[in-house]
Design an enzyme around this catalytic site. Sequence first.
Site, mmCIF file in Angstrom:
data_model
loop_
_atom_site.group_PDB
_atom_site.id
_atom_site.type_symbol
_atom_site.label_atom_id
_atom_site.label_comp_id
_atom_site.label_asym_id
_atom_site.label_seq_id
_atom_site.Cartn_x
_atom_site.Cartn_y
_atom_site.Cartn_z
ATOM 1 N N PRO A 12 80.069 75.762 56.055
ATOM 2 C CG PRO A 12 78.121 77.020 56.196
ATOM 3 C CD PRO A 12 78.990 76.301 55.212
ATOM 4 C CG ASN A 13 78.498 76.376 61.553
ATOM 5 O OD1 ASN A 13 79.072 77.216 62.247
ATOM 6 N ND2 ASN A 13 77.375 76.634 60.910
ATOM 7 N NE ARG A 20 77.330 72.065 63.362
ATOM 8 C CZ ARG A 20 77.016 71.963 62.077
ATOM 9 N NH1 ARG A 20 77.871 71.402 61.235
ATOM 10 N NH2 ARG A 20 75.885 72.402 61.625
ATOM 11 C CE1 TYR A 25 75.785 67.386 61.074
ATOM 12 C CE2 TYR A 25 75.721 68.733 63.063
ATOM 13 C CZ TYR A 25 75.261 68.454 61.787
ATOM 14 O OH TYR A 25 74.277 69.234 61.222
ATOM 15 C CG ASN A 76 78.878 68.372 54.318
ATOM 16 O OD1 ASN A 76 77.859 69.067 54.187
ATOM 17 N ND2 ASN A 76 79.104 67.615 55.376
ATOM 18 C CB ALA A 79 73.865 75.850 56.959
ATOM 19 C CD GLU A 100 73.493 67.474 48.216
ATOM 20 O OE1 GLU A 100 73.023 67.325 47.070
ATOM 21 O OE2 GLU A 100 72.808 67.865 49.191
ATOM 22 C CG HIS A 102 74.268 66.310 53.414
ATOM 23 N ND1 HIS A 102 74.556 67.633 53.630
ATOM 24 C CD2 HIS A 102 73.699 66.239 52.186
ATOM 25 C CE1 HIS A 102 74.165 68.335 52.582
ATOM 26 N NE2 HIS A 102 73.638 67.506 51.692
ATOM 27 N NE ARG A 109 69.984 66.951 61.651
ATOM 28 C CZ ARG A 109 71.031 67.764 61.608
ATOM 29 N NH1 ARG A 109 71.994 67.565 60.722
ATOM 30 N NH2 ARG A 109 71.125 68.769 62.458
#
Length: 149
Positions: A12-13, A20, A25, A76, A79, A100, A102, A109
Site C-alpha cells: 500500500p501507498n 509521498r 522515499y 515490499n 505498511a 523483503e 524496504h 524510523r
Amino acid sequence: MTSKPVFVLNGPNLNLLGTRQPEIYGHDTLKDVEDLCAATAREAGLDVRFHQSNHEGEIVELIHAARMEGSGVVINPAAYTHTSVAIRDALAACEFPVFEVHISNVHRREPFRHYSYVSDVATGVIAGLGLQGYAAAIRALARIIPGRV
Ligand code: DQA
C-alpha cells in the site's frame, strides 16, 4: 531466461512514490522502480512480473499466483510488513526464495516499523538502499534460484 518469472510485489501507498514523503522515499516513482526491475532482470536473464496493490487480500492472491507460476518473490509489503499475518503465511507457503525490500531504513524510523512479520520467513532482507534494494534483490535471486547458479 528461466521459464518461470520472478514476481516483484509492492504494498500500500507505494503507488504514491515520488510525491509521498520524498524526504524519506525520494523522488523516483513506482514506474521508475518497475523500469529498474525490468532492466535488472533482463541483465540477469530473468523474466519479471511487477505488481502494486493497496489491498491485503489482493497481495495474498498475488503471492499465491507467484507460488504457482513464479520462481521467486521480491516484496515490499510496505505498511503490511508491520501488521499482516496473512501476507506472512502466504510467503511461508512458498518454496522458492523470497526477498523483503524496504526503500527506507525502517530501523532508523519509528519503533513500530522495527518489527516485521515477514523477515523470519524471508530468504533475505534489504532496507535503506532506496530503489537499488530492488535491483540487489533481483540480482541475488538470479544467483540462488535453483538451476541458475
Ligand atoms: C516501506 C517502509 C514501511 O514502514 C512503510 O509503511 C512503507 C514503505 C519502505 O519501503 O521503506 O510504506 O516499506
